[in-house]
Design an enzyme around this catalytic site. Structure first.
Site, PDB file in Angstrom:
ATOM      1  N   HIS A  27       0.844  -1.183   0.000  1.00 36.21           N
ATOM      2  CA  HIS A  27       0.000   0.000   0.000  1.00 36.21           C
ATOM      3  C   HIS A  27       0.876   1.228   0.000  1.00 36.21           C
ATOM      4  O   HIS A  27       1.930   1.234   0.632  1.00 36.21           O
ATOM      5  CB  HIS A  27      -0.915   0.007   1.243  1.00 36.21           C
ATOM      6  CG  HIS A  27      -2.044   0.961   1.103  1.00 36.21           C
ATOM      7  ND1 HIS A  27      -1.930   2.281   1.454  1.00 36.21           N
ATOM      8  CD2 HIS A  27      -3.294   0.797   0.611  1.00 36.21           C
ATOM      9  CE1 HIS A  27      -3.075   2.882   1.191  1.00 36.21           C
ATOM     10  NE2 HIS A  27      -3.923   2.019   0.676  1.00 36.21           N
ATOM     11  N   ASP A  69      -7.965  -5.255   0.123  1.00 29.51           N
ATOM     12  CA  ASP A  69      -8.513  -6.145  -0.905  1.00 29.51           C
ATOM     13  C   ASP A  69      -8.162  -7.605  -0.705  1.00 29.51           C
ATOM     14  O   ASP A  69      -8.694  -8.470  -1.393  1.00 29.51           O
ATOM     15  CB  ASP A  69      -8.009  -5.707  -2.291  1.00 29.51           C
ATOM     16  CG  ASP A  69      -8.554  -4.349  -2.670  1.00 29.51           C
ATOM     17  OD1 ASP A  69      -9.760  -4.148  -2.473  1.00 29.51           O
ATOM     18  OD2 ASP A  69      -7.784  -3.511  -3.135  1.00 29.51           O
TER      19      ASP A  69
HETATM   20  N1  ACO Z   1       4.192  -7.729  -4.772  1.00 30.52           N
HETATM   21  C1  ACO Z   1       5.538  -7.723  -4.905  1.00 30.52           C
HETATM   22  N2  ACO Z   1       6.312  -6.620  -4.771  1.00 30.52           N
HETATM   23  C2  ACO Z   1       5.688  -5.461  -4.509  1.00 30.52           C
HETATM   24  C3  ACO Z   1       4.296  -5.376  -4.352  1.00 30.52           C
HETATM   25  C4  ACO Z   1       3.526  -6.566  -4.497  1.00 30.52           C
HETATM   26  N3  ACO Z   1       2.195  -6.541  -4.359  1.00 30.52           N
HETATM   27  N4  ACO Z   1       3.942  -4.102  -4.091  1.00 30.52           N
HETATM   28  C5  ACO Z   1       5.083  -3.395  -4.091  1.00 30.52           C
HETATM   29  N5  ACO Z   1       6.147  -4.220  -4.340  1.00 30.52           N
HETATM   30  C6  ACO Z   1       7.588  -3.837  -4.344  1.00 30.52           C
HETATM   31  C7  ACO Z   1       7.939  -3.065  -5.612  1.00 30.52           C
HETATM   32  O1  ACO Z   1       8.373  -3.922  -6.643  1.00 30.52           O
HETATM   33  C8  ACO Z   1       9.020  -2.151  -5.104  1.00 30.52           C
HETATM   34  O2  ACO Z   1      10.200  -2.914  -4.980  1.00 30.52           O
HETATM   35  P1  ACO Z   1      11.643  -2.233  -5.255  1.00 30.52           P
HETATM   36  O3  ACO Z   1      11.795  -1.178  -4.182  1.00 30.52           O
HETATM   37  O4  ACO Z   1      12.621  -3.355  -5.142  1.00 30.52           O
HETATM   38  O5  ACO Z   1      11.579  -1.628  -6.629  1.00 30.52           O
HETATM   39  C9  ACO Z   1       8.575  -1.793  -3.689  1.00 30.52           C
HETATM   40  O6  ACO Z   1       7.770  -2.911  -3.259  1.00 30.52           O
HETATM   41  C10 ACO Z   1       7.759  -0.507  -3.597  1.00 30.52           C
HETATM   42  O7  ACO Z   1       6.647  -0.612  -4.490  1.00 30.52           O
HETATM   43  P2  ACO Z   1       6.004   0.605  -5.290  1.00 30.52           P
HETATM   44  O8  ACO Z   1       5.368   0.097  -6.541  1.00 30.52           O
HETATM   45  O9  ACO Z   1       7.027   1.703  -5.428  1.00 30.52           O
HETATM   46  O10 ACO Z   1       4.912   1.083  -4.262  1.00 30.52           O
HETATM   47  P3  ACO Z   1       3.698   2.057  -4.606  1.00 30.52           P
HETATM   48  O11 ACO Z   1       3.407   2.776  -3.346  1.00 30.52           O
HETATM   49  O12 ACO Z   1       3.970   2.869  -5.826  1.00 30.52           O
HETATM   50  O13 ACO Z   1       2.498   1.061  -4.988  1.00 30.52           O
HETATM   51  C11 ACO Z   1       0.676  -0.451  -4.756  1.00 30.52           C
HETATM   52  C12 ACO Z   1       1.517   0.668  -4.091  1.00 30.52           C
HETATM   53  C13 ACO Z   1       0.167   0.029  -6.129  1.00 30.52           C
HETATM   54  C14 ACO Z   1      -0.532  -0.733  -3.883  1.00 30.52           C
HETATM   55  C15 ACO Z   1       1.560  -1.714  -4.918  1.00 30.52           C
HETATM   56  O14 ACO Z   1       1.981  -2.179  -3.647  1.00 30.52           O
HETATM   57  C16 ACO Z   1       0.860  -2.823  -5.687  1.00 30.52           C
HETATM   58  O15 ACO Z   1       0.922  -2.856  -6.922  1.00 30.52           O
HETATM   59  N6  ACO Z   1       0.156  -3.766  -4.978  1.00 30.52           N
HETATM   60  C17 ACO Z   1      -0.614  -4.792  -5.638  1.00 30.52           C
HETATM   61  C18 ACO Z   1      -1.955  -4.234  -6.095  1.00 30.52           C
HETATM   62  C19 ACO Z   1      -2.913  -3.969  -4.950  1.00 30.52           C
HETATM   63  O16 ACO Z   1      -3.095  -4.788  -4.062  1.00 30.52           O
HETATM   64  N7  ACO Z   1      -3.568  -2.785  -5.000  1.00 30.52           N
HETATM   65  C20 ACO Z   1      -4.586  -2.377  -4.010  1.00 30.52           C
HETATM   66  C21 ACO Z   1      -4.079  -1.283  -3.123  1.00 30.52           C
HETATM   67  S1  ACO Z   1      -5.288  -0.880  -1.925  1.00 30.52           S
HETATM   68  C22 ACO Z   1      -6.410   0.013  -2.765  1.00 30.52           C
HETATM   69  O17 ACO Z   1      -6.111   0.763  -3.650  1.00 30.52           O
HETATM   70  C23 ACO Z   1      -7.784  -0.123  -2.398  1.00 30.52           C
END
Ligand code: ACO
Length: 437
Positions: free
Chosen positions: A315, A372
């Site tokens: 998140h 979620d």
């Molecule tokens: N699985 C694996 N790795 C992940 C995940 C994941 N679900 N989420 C983040 N990471 C990793 C990224 O690859 C990144 O790694 P790095 O630092 O080595 O490059 C690090 O964690 C940071 O991730 P970001 O993408 O920079 O985080 P951001 O804050 O931009 O994204 C998000 C947040 C979109 C929720 C992301 O965690 C994600 O895609 N999760 C899966 C989708 C999801 O569950 N969305 C619902 C969110 S809740 C809502 O909106 C109601």
């Protein structure tokens, strides 16, 4: 540097920025929970610089009095009330009132609000013809956003965003009709007749009966499903400046009407990185179930060269735990036990959570199950089909969108939202006629 006492600690009133050979003072803004921000509104005028913050990771787009969340401590409060209290003690309509008008309603206010919503549950009969035009296999989020957008054509008498009476009626119409529009989308997809709303039922009862009743036999509404739905709608009701809420504000800032702004919010919510994740979580759990090798999916998510992510994990703001996920997981446990449902997907979800929470990759990046992750398992238990998951999220998020849209319209600092950019394209070029290219 002068300072201001905020109740807990003394904070500077201004921050100094040194740039080239100049130093300027920038106002410090402190929120009621001691959150600190630097007001950059005059930066460009005074220095020629703008700020660059791709993905708005560090940008406060507004001051808001609706929802407070602290991602480090896993705190979520609507209008000051902890989400745990609201989810266990309130009705969704009561929470909607709280979000939109700022206070918990007394009994009379709640009755009036409920009555006003009930008066508007029917759709204009002609709106039903829209559904004929949509393909049977259309995603219900596409149908939902289209029909909400079309409300501007049917309810022109309440579409002026500057008229408080229009806004009041539009709020009732949206809260009342969204469950009807949502349930019709489902009925269309399975070829069953639409079930009209029944106004002696509660908000959640009414939705369940429009979803699952058929004209040829009685439908018993399960009170456990009603309670679970009520809780789910409440925990989804607001989450400050998330992607869809910011979209609603952005569209509303051009003084587009409320129906158009909410339709845009629904579209933003649809994406799998936002509200669409609940649907993606179930697809992922099903895939893991079919494959049988959970570790493979964890490894894929950790692999830098693979774009695969664990859906329902991570998140932008919560870095310890998501309090909504905790509430939903508890309810999921209780509902499945009570209904004696042995859902393999729930087992896999719990296993995945445990493996990920003990894995260095997820621990380092502070990736926890989000709202979620478990909601889909409850929806499944209630018989809600997977494509409807994000539709239910929209119904839950609606009062939050309404509250933010209204707060923005009423704000003294209301202005159109218009970010800037750093242009990185070509410099001026000489035009080349078509024959010479
Ligand atoms: N699985 C694996 N790795 C992940 C995940 C994941 N679900 N989420 C983040 N990471 C990793 C990224 O690859 C990144 O790694 P790095 O630092 O080595 O490059 C690090 O964690 C940071 O991730 P970001 O993408 O920079 O985080 P951001 O804050 O931009 O994204 C998000 C947040 C979109 C929720 C992301 O965690 C994600 O895609 N999760 C899966 C989708 C999801 O569950 N969305 C619902 C969110 S809740 C809502 O909106 C109601």
């Amino acid at each position: 540097m002068s300072s201001v006492v905020t109740g807990k600690e003394s904070m500077p009133e201004t921050a100094k920025l040194k740039i080239e050979d100049r130093e300027i003072d920038l106002r410090v803004v402190v929120g009621t929970e001691q959150e600190k921000a630097i007001d950059l509104g005059k930066l460009r005028n005074e220095t020629g610089y703008i700020t660059l913050d791709e993905g708005y990771v560090n940008t406060g787009s507004t001051r808001s009095a609706i929802t407070f969340l602290n991602g480090e401590q896993g705190i979520l409060r609507y209008r000051g009330y902890p989400i745990e209290d609201l989810a266990s003690k309130c009705d969704f309509v009561e929470v909607s009132y709280l979000l939109i008008y700022g206070e918990l309603p007394n009994r009379q206010q709640l009755e009036e609000f409920t009555r006003s919503i009930r008066r508007h549950t029917l759709l204009h009969e002609d709106m039903r013809y829209f559904y004929r035009g949509f393909p049977r296999d259309a995603h219900p989020m596409a149908t939902l956003s289209s029909v909400v957008s079309a409300m501007s054509t049917f309810y022109q008498d309440s579409a002026d965003p500057r008229d408080p009476e229009h806004v009041r009626v539009s709020i009732y119409r949206l809260l009342a009709k969204l469950p009807t529009i949502a349930a019709y989308s489902y009925k269309k997809s399975i070829g069953q007749p639409f079930i009209y709303p029944q106004n002696d039922l509660t908000y959640c009862e009414n939705f369940l009966q429009m979803m699952f009743a058929v004209p040829c036999e009685p439908y018993d509404i399960d009170p456990d499903f009603v309670n679970a739905l009520n809780m789910l709608l409440i925990v989804h009701a607001d989450h400050e400046q998330n992607c869809s809420t910011s979209t609603v504000r952005m569209v509303g800032s051009s003084q587009a009407n409320l129906f158009a702004s909410i339709a845009a919010g629904i579209c933003a919510l649809w994406g799998p990185l936002h509200g669409g994740a609940n649907e993606a979580v179930v697809s992922m759990l099903e895939e893991i179930h079919r494959d049988g090798n959970l570790k493979k999916f964890i490894d894929m998510a950790k692999d830098k060269n693979n774009k695969y992510r664990l859906m329902g994990f991570g998140h932008r703001v919560y870095k310890n735990f998501d309090p909504r996920a905790t509430i939903i997981k508890g309810a999921c446990d209780r509902l499945l036990a009570k209904l004696k449902i042995d859902d393999p997907l729930f087992q896999i979800a719990q296993e995945l959570e445990q493996v990920a929470l003990n894995d260095e990759y997820f621990v380092e990046r502070r990736l926890y199950p989000n709202v979620d992750f478990y909601s889909g398992v409850i929806y499944r238990a209630m018989g809600i089909p997977v494509p409807m998951f994000t539709v239910l999220f929209s119904m839950g998020r609606l009062p939050g969108w309404l509250a933010h849209w209204k707060e923005m319209q009423e704000s003294e600092s209301f202005r159109i939202c218009r970010p800037r950019q750093v242009y990185v394209g070509e410099n001026e070029r000489q035009f080349i006629p078509l024959d010479n290219r």
